[in-house]
Design a protein around this motif. Sequence first.
Motif, PDB file in Angstrom:
ATOM      1  N   LYS A 140      61.030 -28.065 -28.306  1.00 37.39           N
ATOM      2  CA  LYS A 140      61.502 -27.440 -27.188  1.00 37.39           C
ATOM      3  C   LYS A 140      61.682 -28.603 -25.898  1.00 37.39           C
ATOM      4  CE  LYS A 140      59.584 -22.927 -27.524  1.00 37.39           C
ATOM      5  NZ  LYS A 140      61.008 -22.270 -27.635  1.00 37.39           N
ATOM      6  N   ASN A 141      61.002 -29.931 -26.290  1.00 41.90           N
ATOM      7  CA  ASN A 141      61.119 -30.977 -25.597  1.00 41.90           C
ATOM      8  C   ASN A 141      60.774 -32.343 -26.041  1.00 41.90           C
ATOM      9  OD1 ASN A 141      58.357 -30.901 -25.567  1.00 41.90           O
ATOM     10  ND2 ASN A 141      57.997 -29.294 -24.094  1.00 41.90           N
ATOM     11  N   LYS A 195      67.605 -30.513 -23.042  1.00 40.67           N
ATOM     12  CA  LYS A 195      68.083 -29.827 -21.422  1.00 40.67           C
ATOM     13  C   LYS A 195      67.275 -29.962 -20.407  1.00 40.67           C
ATOM     14  CE  LYS A 195      66.142 -25.402 -22.041  1.00 40.67           C
ATOM     15  NZ  LYS A 195      66.406 -23.550 -22.262  1.00 40.67           N
ATOM     16  N   ASP A 196      66.067 -30.878 -20.914  1.00 40.05           N
ATOM     17  CA  ASP A 196      65.108 -31.070 -19.432  1.00 40.05           C
ATOM     18  C   ASP A 196      65.635 -32.331 -19.089  1.00 40.05           C
ATOM     19  OD1 ASP A 196      64.578 -32.756 -21.809  1.00 40.05           O
ATOM     20  OD2 ASP A 196      62.395 -32.094 -21.787  1.00 40.05           O
ATOM     21  N   ASP A 230      67.241 -25.859 -27.126  1.00 35.93           N
ATOM     22  CA  ASP A 230      66.427 -26.743 -26.182  1.00 35.93           C
ATOM     23  C   ASP A 230      66.869 -28.298 -26.342  1.00 35.93           C
ATOM     24  OD1 ASP A 230      64.876 -24.791 -24.666  1.00 35.93           O
ATOM     25  OD2 ASP A 230      63.979 -24.516 -26.505  1.00 35.93           O
TER      26      ASP A 230
END
Length: 566
Positions: A395-396, A419-420, A288
């Motif tokens: 993840k973010n 990836k956000d 991520d």
Amino acid sequence: LPSEDLFLDGLKDSVNVTWDERRVPHIFANNEHDLFYTQGYIHAFDRLWQMEFQVMAAGGRLSEVIGERALDYDRFQRRIGMMRGAQNVVDFYKEDSLMTASLEAYSNGINAYINSLTPDSYPIEYKILDYKPEPWTIKKCALLYMYMAWELAGSTNDLAHTKFLKEFGISDYKDLYSFDTPILTPIIPKSKKWDFDPIKSSEPSEIYMSDPYSSDLKYEPNPNNGSNNFAISGKISSTGKPILANDPHLNLTLPSIWYENHLVAPGINVYGVSLLGAPCVVIGYNEDIAWGSTNGMNDVMDFYDITFRDNKREEYWHDGEWKETSIQIEKIKIRNSETFLDTTLLTHHGPLLTHDIFSNMPRFGSSMAVGRAMRWLATEPSMEPKTFYMLNKAKNYDDYLEAIAYFSCPGQNIIYAGKDNDIAIWQTNALVPKWDLQGRFIMDGSDASHDWRDPIPMGHRPFSLNPDEEYLSSANQNPVDTSYPYFVPGDYAPAFRGARIDQILPTLRNATYDDLRKIQIDNKSLLAERVVPTLLETIDKASLSKEQIEIYNKLSSWDYFYNPDS
């Protein structure tokens, strides 16, 4: 490499390790305990002597291995607080059961490998030096981070600055050592707006003038040390997703300071490089996010003149009263000799640096004298391993932000891409609010206005998230321009490298990873571009020989790239 199954008592389940064609291990475990246990085992399998010797050096224990000739070095390491700092860190780790569990699992994996050895199978360095490996502990993990803090933030120019101040005065000092330069492209874009009320610092009425004592400083930070990192947003990449690059410029060592590995367990799938002696991946990426680091170059070490009541040095003057010193006695074992007892005097600022030891150390020259104390951020409790543990699983952006909040010293510029489609960079130094130029010179240890205060809140640290420029970068330069409301002292890299990176990044469109690789190996010198034409103007061409004219013409047409054939 192992050619058969290994049965280790410390594992909870089966683990698979696959080495690829570049001999990089990929570790697949069914739980976090086994993952870090196996990482420890594999690190030791490949690099045990390196791991142990570097933390023995950090902790001032080389005399145990190589005898009395290492005694001054060991005394120095003890006095600056490597062992004290490591113990502070270990005590701090114990407050976090998750962190302790990962470090214990990693340490137990190392010990499983050590226990599998016999004197015949010891790594060759142990045979040459004629000693044996000892059990690994969490304190050794802490010493590894102390070692890295010393490598990246264990130097000072305070003595040279003090000498300059005494000779030439504050006006010339500000002219010569200005943090502001027209070519600066700070790490945090100049477009950044700061939306907080800064903590105010009370400045003394006049600059304290210390006597820097004699001497030339034998140590300066290696000018080749440094690092670059940069990230571009999906708006200027070929895939519509961010791309991140990082090239650390640490000393070239053999064995390498890095160890490449891939770690997989439920909730973790991370690839990158780790440090020998600690779990997790330090620079890398997962499914991520990606992250990388450059050294912040922050000034995290300050010096104080101490005024003692008398030669007993049992009390010192501070904030209008006499305060007691404390004593720490270090027991330094010496091979084939008696244990050496070394006494360190401690003030609330930190350890007293006595002339007999510090005059022989290359990072300080002979400028230290009795009555000077050192405060160093790395000796204070922090939890850098938790940063990497959380980044490995992040993840973010919010996860990244929570992770880097645990990082204190050495200050780092940790860059992020997710990836956000977020890109960000934060300077992680636990910045102490200081008045202008505080800590650039030796300070008055009796004046409380010179004391350190609590670090600024996380939200006040230099950072940028998704800037309008669509890129972020750092190259060890000053993190901010003069619009930032805090004084951020440091011995930053000259502005040219960062300026060159920021010269190329805005030109990218539909960029690929290869475009970022080309920036990593770009070798144009903006310094040469500024200086060479001015130097050439000083030359009287009429006085030059034919051969000199040829050289002059070649230099005049140089494109300022340091290519091998130029």
